[in-house]
Design a protein around this motif. Structure first.
Motif, PDB file in Angstrom:
ATOM      1  N   ASN B 123       0.805  -1.226   0.000  1.00  0.00           N
ATOM      2  CA  ASN B 123       0.000   0.000   0.000  1.00  0.00           C
ATOM      3  C   ASN B 123       0.834   1.272   0.000  1.00  0.00           C
ATOM      4  OD1 ASN B 123       0.707   0.578   2.769  1.00  0.00           O
ATOM      5  ND2 ASN B 123      -0.689  -1.074   3.338  1.00  0.00           N
ATOM      6  N   GLY B 124       2.145   1.145   0.033  1.00  0.00           N
ATOM      7  CA  GLY B 124       3.011   2.300  -0.162  1.00  0.00           C
ATOM      8  C   GLY B 124       3.201   2.575  -1.644  1.00  0.00           C
ATOM      9  N   GLY B 125       2.638   1.719  -2.472  1.00  0.00           N
ATOM     10  CA  GLY B 125       2.667   1.939  -3.910  1.00  0.00           C
ATOM     11  C   GLY B 125       3.546   0.948  -4.644  1.00  0.00           C
ATOM     12  N   ILE B 126       4.665   0.551  -4.024  1.00  0.00           N
ATOM     13  CA  ILE B 126       5.570  -0.387  -4.673  1.00  0.00           C
ATOM     14  C   ILE B 126       6.152  -1.339  -3.616  1.00  0.00           C
ATOM     15  CG2 ILE B 126       7.369   1.423  -4.682  1.00  0.00           C
ATOM     16  CD1 ILE B 126       8.538  -0.038  -7.208  1.00  0.00           C
ATOM     17  N   SER B 127       5.724  -2.579  -3.710  1.00  0.00           N
ATOM     18  CA  SER B 127       6.104  -3.613  -2.732  1.00  0.00           C
ATOM     19  C   SER B 127       7.606  -3.846  -2.701  1.00  0.00           C
ATOM     20  CB  SER B 127       5.475  -4.956  -3.132  1.00  0.00           C
ATOM     21  OG  SER B 127       4.199  -5.087  -2.621  1.00  0.00           O
ATOM     22  N   GLY B 128       8.142  -3.913  -1.497  1.00  0.00           N
ATOM     23  CA  GLY B 128       9.530  -4.342  -1.341  1.00  0.00           C
ATOM     24  C   GLY B 128      10.566  -3.280  -1.668  1.00  0.00           C
ATOM     25  N   VAL B 129      10.109  -2.067  -1.936  1.00  0.00           N
ATOM     26  CA  VAL B 129      11.041  -0.966  -2.211  1.00  0.00           C
ATOM     27  C   VAL B 129      10.830   0.101  -1.142  1.00  0.00           C
ATOM     28  CG1 VAL B 129      11.669   0.866  -3.848  1.00  0.00           C
ATOM     29  CG2 VAL B 129      11.045  -1.410  -4.693  1.00  0.00           C
ATOM     30  N   CYS B 130      11.910   0.628  -0.589  1.00  0.00           N
ATOM     31  CA  CYS B 130      11.810   1.691   0.409  1.00  0.00           C
ATOM     32  C   CYS B 130      13.049   2.564   0.294  1.00  0.00           C
ATOM     33  CB  CYS B 130      11.694   1.082   1.817  1.00  0.00           C
ATOM     34  SG  CYS B 130      11.481   2.325   3.121  1.00  0.00           S
ATOM     35  N   LYS B 131      13.006   3.489  -0.626  1.00  0.00           N
ATOM     36  CA  LYS B 131      14.202   4.282  -0.916  1.00  0.00           C
ATOM     37  C   LYS B 131      13.950   5.778  -1.007  1.00  0.00           C
ATOM     38  CE  LYS B 131      15.963   2.555  -4.677  1.00  0.00           C
ATOM     39  NZ  LYS B 131      16.880   1.962  -5.684  1.00  0.00           N
ATOM     40  N   TRP B 132      12.708   6.169  -0.910  1.00  0.00           N
ATOM     41  CA  TRP B 132      12.354   7.567  -1.143  1.00  0.00           C
ATOM     42  C   TRP B 132      13.193   8.537  -0.323  1.00  0.00           C
ATOM     43  CZ3 TRP B 132       9.826  10.148   3.025  1.00  0.00           C
ATOM     44  CH2 TRP B 132       9.504  11.489   2.761  1.00  0.00           C
ATOM     45  N   SER B 133      13.383   8.226   0.944  1.00  0.00           N
ATOM     46  CA  SER B 133      14.054   9.199   1.813  1.00  0.00           C
ATOM     47  C   SER B 133      15.543   9.358   1.462  1.00  0.00           C
ATOM     48  CB  SER B 133      13.891   8.811   3.282  1.00  0.00           C
ATOM     49  OG  SER B 133      14.558   7.597   3.565  1.00  0.00           O
ATOM     50  N   GLN B 134      16.030   8.473   0.608  1.00  0.00           N
ATOM     51  CA  GLN B 134      17.427   8.589   0.171  1.00  0.00           C
ATOM     52  C   GLN B 134      17.549   9.423  -1.105  1.00  0.00           C
ATOM     53  OE1 GLN B 134      19.251   4.573   0.073  1.00  0.00           O
ATOM     54  NE2 GLN B 134      17.447   3.865   1.212  1.00  0.00           N
ATOM     55  N   GLU B 135      16.431   9.929  -1.606  1.00  0.00           N
ATOM     56  CA  GLU B 135      16.438  10.626  -2.898  1.00  0.00           C
ATOM     57  C   GLU B 135      15.969  12.074  -2.727  1.00  0.00           C
ATOM     58  OE1 GLU B 135      13.789   8.022  -5.013  1.00  0.00           O
ATOM     59  OE2 GLU B 135      15.249   6.402  -5.074  1.00  0.00           O
ATOM     60  N   PRO B 136      16.873  12.999  -2.553  1.00  0.00           N
ATOM     61  CA  PRO B 136      16.519  14.395  -2.239  1.00  0.00           C
ATOM     62  C   PRO B 136      15.528  15.031  -3.207  1.00  0.00           C
ATOM     63  CG  PRO B 136      18.884  14.058  -2.007  1.00  0.00           C
ATOM     64  CD  PRO B 136      18.337  12.793  -2.586  1.00  0.00           C
ATOM     65  N   ASP B 137      15.631  14.721  -4.493  1.00  0.00           N
ATOM     66  CA  ASP B 137      14.687  15.328  -5.445  1.00  0.00           C
ATOM     67  C   ASP B 137      13.263  14.851  -5.185  1.00  0.00           C
ATOM     68  OD1 ASP B 137      16.809  16.534  -6.570  1.00  0.00           O
ATOM     69  OD2 ASP B 137      16.748  15.416  -8.470  1.00  0.00           O
ATOM     70  N   GLU B 138      13.154  13.586  -4.835  1.00  0.00           N
ATOM     71  CA  GLU B 138      11.825  13.032  -4.588  1.00  0.00           C
ATOM     72  C   GLU B 138      11.275  13.533  -3.258  1.00  0.00           C
ATOM     73  OE1 GLU B 138      10.469  12.141  -7.010  1.00  0.00           O
ATOM     74  OE2 GLU B 138      11.257  10.378  -8.067  1.00  0.00           O
ATOM     75  N   VAL B 139      12.152  13.755  -2.317  1.00  0.00           N
ATOM     76  CA  VAL B 139      11.715  14.330  -1.043  1.00  0.00           C
ATOM     77  C   VAL B 139      11.162  15.731  -1.289  1.00  0.00           C
ATOM     78  CG1 VAL B 139      12.487  15.132   1.229  1.00  0.00           C
ATOM     79  CG2 VAL B 139      13.320  12.925   0.323  1.00  0.00           C
ATOM     80  N   GLU B 140      11.870  16.493  -2.098  1.00  0.00           N
ATOM     81  CA  GLU B 140      11.398  17.833  -2.443  1.00  0.00           C
ATOM     82  C   GLU B 140      10.075  17.756  -3.226  1.00  0.00           C
ATOM     83  OE1 GLU B 140      11.952  20.868  -1.577  1.00  0.00           O
ATOM     84  OE2 GLU B 140      10.572  21.680  -3.091  1.00  0.00           O
ATOM     85  N   PHE B 141       9.970  16.769  -4.119  1.00  0.00           N
ATOM     86  CA  PHE B 141       8.722  16.596  -4.867  1.00  0.00           C
ATOM     87  C   PHE B 141       7.553  16.370  -3.913  1.00  0.00           C
ATOM     88  CE2 PHE B 141       5.505  13.886  -6.823  1.00  0.00           C
ATOM     89  CZ  PHE B 141       5.181  14.623  -7.948  1.00  0.00           C
ATOM     90  N   GLU B 142       7.785  15.514  -2.930  1.00  0.00           N
ATOM     91  CA  GLU B 142       6.731  15.192  -1.951  1.00  0.00           C
ATOM     92  C   GLU B 142       6.321  16.445  -1.164  1.00  0.00           C
ATOM     93  OE1 GLU B 142       5.524  12.171  -2.098  1.00  0.00           O
ATOM     94  OE2 GLU B 142       4.763  11.509  -0.145  1.00  0.00           O
ATOM     95  N   LEU B 143       7.283  17.235  -0.781  1.00  0.00           N
ATOM     96  CA  LEU B 143       6.964  18.489  -0.086  1.00  0.00           C
ATOM     97  C   LEU B 143       6.133  19.411  -0.979  1.00  0.00           C
ATOM     98  CD1 LEU B 143      10.437  19.109   1.631  1.00  0.00           C
ATOM     99  CD2 LEU B 143       8.262  18.699   2.835  1.00  0.00           C
ATOM    100  N   GLY B 144       6.465  19.391  -2.252  1.00  0.00           N
ATOM    101  CA  GLY B 144       5.710  20.201  -3.207  1.00  0.00           C
ATOM    102  C   GLY B 144       4.260  19.747  -3.306  1.00  0.00           C
ATOM    103  N   VAL B 145       4.047  18.437  -3.253  1.00  0.00           N
ATOM    104  CA  VAL B 145       2.675  17.909  -3.312  1.00  0.00           C
ATOM    105  C   VAL B 145       1.892  18.396  -2.094  1.00  0.00           C
ATOM    106  CG1 VAL B 145       1.251  15.822  -3.269  1.00  0.00           C
ATOM    107  CG2 VAL B 145       3.328  15.890  -4.680  1.00  0.00           C
ATOM    108  N   LEU B 146       2.523  18.319  -0.919  1.00  0.00           N
ATOM    109  CA  LEU B 146       1.860  18.797   0.303  1.00  0.00           C
ATOM    110  C   LEU B 146       1.500  20.275   0.191  1.00  0.00           C
ATOM    111  CD1 LEU B 146       4.071  16.964   2.941  1.00  0.00           C
ATOM    112  CD2 LEU B 146       1.615  16.591   2.568  1.00  0.00           C
ATOM    113  N   GLU B 147       2.420  21.013  -0.334  1.00  0.00           N
ATOM    114  CA  GLU B 147       2.208  22.446  -0.515  1.00  0.00           C
ATOM    115  C   GLU B 147       1.034  22.715  -1.448  1.00  0.00           C
ATOM    116  OE1 GLU B 147       5.729  25.484  -0.476  1.00  0.00           O
ATOM    117  OE2 GLU B 147       5.538  24.568  -2.456  1.00  0.00           O
ATOM    118  N   ARG B 148       0.987  21.972  -2.533  1.00  0.00           N
ATOM    119  CA  ARG B 148      -0.101  22.169  -3.491  1.00  0.00           C
ATOM    120  C   ARG B 148      -1.449  21.752  -2.892  1.00  0.00           C
ATOM    121  NH1 ARG B 148       1.907  19.461  -9.011  1.00  0.00           N
ATOM    122  NH2 ARG B 148       3.309  18.283  -7.655  1.00  0.00           N
ATOM    123  N   LEU B 149      -1.437  20.691  -2.097  1.00  0.00           N
ATOM    124  CA  LEU B 149      -2.683  20.273  -1.437  1.00  0.00           C
ATOM    125  C   LEU B 149      -3.170  21.367  -0.484  1.00  0.00           C
ATOM    126  CD1 LEU B 149      -1.814  16.522  -0.669  1.00  0.00           C
ATOM    127  CD2 LEU B 149      -3.600  17.332  -2.251  1.00  0.00           C
TER     128      LEU B 149
END
Lengths: 388, 388
Positions: B123-149
């Motif tokens: 339910n995190g979207g992709i089984s067996g993968v947990c790497k988001w927090s190691q990817e600064p661009d994706e972390v920034e993307f996620e913050l952007g989504v929160l901001e837009r919401l």
């Protein structure tokens, strides 16, 4: 026997207004033209997700918890998957029997459509076309479908009965509903020769269907026939010893009352229900157990505008742009009409509300205010039914 | 403030076990791989019908009629439609706000997934993968989504709050859930480097997210953060004056108790709830309003077999082949657990059941007996909740 039930409309037989997403991006107005407007893959994907999600096990637990005994399930003539390009749905009906039996509900299978249609309504499968009864091969095909349904489900514990054919139309209702103007054919050539069925044909068809069904379905299960919108025309019908457990189904909507000139007030609606529906059902109950197989609380008064006999934005009649009837006023209108109608059905042998579930969006889509009253679930949520 | 609500799980963020038809004919185990296994057209058709039919206006009337105040709506990181091949769903959330406001419900928007995932669960979207927090661009993307919401919904009457991120996982729960064996990656190369998040990272992310959200969302709306499965680790967090209306969200399932060794009896479950959940919530309620944002009645005892911490046929653990627990016994088990859990949540500031609706078929599909208890609607139909 007194049956309380709801229709599972729009599950296996589509109606555009009840699940608009299925028709999105197409010009199709009915089930017949939908596959002509989509690729085979997209058509299949839409239909299969719809069938899997629109009705599921949890709906059976809900219907049971609402105090119902039964569901009426409209099925199409292509249920067995032998009429391309349509996709069969007998597996869905199999599942429904298992759910019904687990949760203590019974099923009335309602053969709802015929090739080239028995009424020309959108819900007959093809708008503006009514030619089936003129096509002997298709009549025989329809009898074969009934036979196969009886063979497959005749002895199932969950079977309440089989309804021969939904709403075959005769001359009178053809005019009242103004079928020719209300349901314009997409292909006038295909519609050529369209006309209402004759009473003679419908009677003959019902008699043949009875025999074909009974071969596989024990006497204690019901054979249901629709009154063809002529409730009192059946007094001399199926009087013989051999006819067992035959039920007469009549469909009664307030929008028909409106179309016949009934004033749009609570008093006029309830008078109409008492003076016409209750009396006629009481009279016909001497000949057959009578059920009201389709009805609902919908009326123009609660919509806040004249719907001209229940016409919608889909056929060019604008609905209310904003709520004008308060929740308290709706409560008053619907409760009074629910009570009056339930009282009328008590003169007979039961009822099935149309319908258990609709996806009509009255908040985000303009023109649908008041149409939530077609949705049994929402009516219950709003407390519009009297506590029994 | 005390909130009673349900999750609208599986509507905008998919879970295969909750709507199997969406995944039919594919080998995909999660939302990430689904579009790789279908043509663009079929993927779009399935998703769009699912979104249009799984949750509609009538669900809001039902939830309100059940006495709920609010819904928690999981949304994916691609909600704004800017991450191919996924299809955005912000229009659906717009509609939900209109429904909620019409029927007097409030919405907690829950950002439920992140690119390359924050937990490795299906339910995190992709089984067996947990790497988001190691990817600064994706972390920034996620913050952007929160901001837009926050920008889009911050001042809406129907907004209860925004939850920063669902269930980011830390070392402890990674082991308890045995993520590496339970959620095998479809592509081991893509999963390379997968590991739980660090507490330091999650704290930093939450602080940044708070600032980004508050810019657009007034102080009276709630900012919710998940405890990362470490309920008591937040006593020193966000203590400053500037943090207004911050809510701590904890998710508590009996299957986790089972995985931690709790005996599968009503007595052991209730002791666990009283001695652990109720006490810890009471303690943490001194620091933040605490909600239990996910919970349910599911347990192995009522399934009639050890589910090994809630594992299903999907990950190779056979369920019961036939009912072995009687309806009366289920009633006894579930009522006791409902009461115990609702009592525990009362030490805090409310709850959201997981989930309002599931399509799991316990009758026609083998191995799912007992899983109807995840479905709030069915639990209510069966009368498993105490009347309040």
């Amino acid at each position: 026997m007194y049956v309380k039930g709801v229709n599972l409309g729009n599950w296996l037989v589509l109606e555009k207004w009840m699940s608009p997403a299925l028709f999105e991006g197409t010009a199709a107005e009915d089930e017949y033209y939908l596959p002509t407007q989509l690729s085979k893959e997209v058509y299949e994907a839409r239909i299969k997700i719809h069938r899997a999600e629109y009705i599921s096990e949890r709906d059976f637990t809900r219907i049971k918890s609402m105090g119902m005994d039964a569901v009426r399930i409209p099925v199409p003539y292509f249920i067995f998957g032998d009429r391309e390009p349509f996709i069969g749905c007998v597996e869905e009906l199999d599942k429904a029997f298992n759910w019904a039996e687990k949760y203590g509900l019974q099923i009335l299978i309602d053969l709802h459509t015929a090739p080239d249609s028995q009424n020309g309504f959108d819900n007959g499968g093809i708008s503006g076309v009514c030619k089936w009864s003129q096509e002997p091969d298709e009549v025989e095909f329809e009898l074969g479908v009934l036979e196969r349904l009886a063979k497959r489900y005749g002895t199932r514990r969950g079977l309440w009965g089989i309804e021969i054919l939904n709403e075959p139309i005769l001359e009178n209702m053809w005019k009242t509903m103004d079928v020719e103007n209300r349901f314009r054919p997409a292909d006038p050539q295909k519609a050529e020769g369209t006309r209402p069925n004759t009473m003679e044909f419908i009677r003959g068809f019902y008699l043949q269907a009875y025999d074909r069904i009974r071969t596989y379905m024990p006497d204690e299960k019901y054979v249901v026939f629709h009154d063809a919108f002529e409730l009192k025309a059946w007094k001399d019908f199926m009087r013989g010893e051999k006819y067992k457990n035959v039920v007469l189904d009549t469909h009664q909507y307030l929008m028909v009352a409106e179309a016949l000139g009934c004033e749009q007030t609570v008093e006029s609606y309830t008078t109409y229900i008492r003076e016409n529906l209750a009396k006629d059902i009481e009279e016909m109950q001497q000949y057959f157990p009578v059920i009201c197989g389709e009805w609902c609380l919908f009326n123009s008064l609660a919509c806040g505008c004249d719907t001209k006999g229940g016409q919608s934005v889909l056929n060019g009649v604008e609905g209310s742009a904003a709520e004008t009837v308060s929740p308290e006023e709706k409560q008053r209108i619907y409760s009074a009409l629910a009570k009056a109608q339930l009282d009328a059905w008590k003169k007979g042998s039961g009822y099935f509300y149309w319908s258990y579930k609709l996806l009509v969006d009255t908040v985000n889509e303009a023109g649908w205010i008041g149409w939530d009253s077609w949705d049994f679930g929402r009516c219950a949520d709003f407390g519009w039914f009297p506590k029994e």
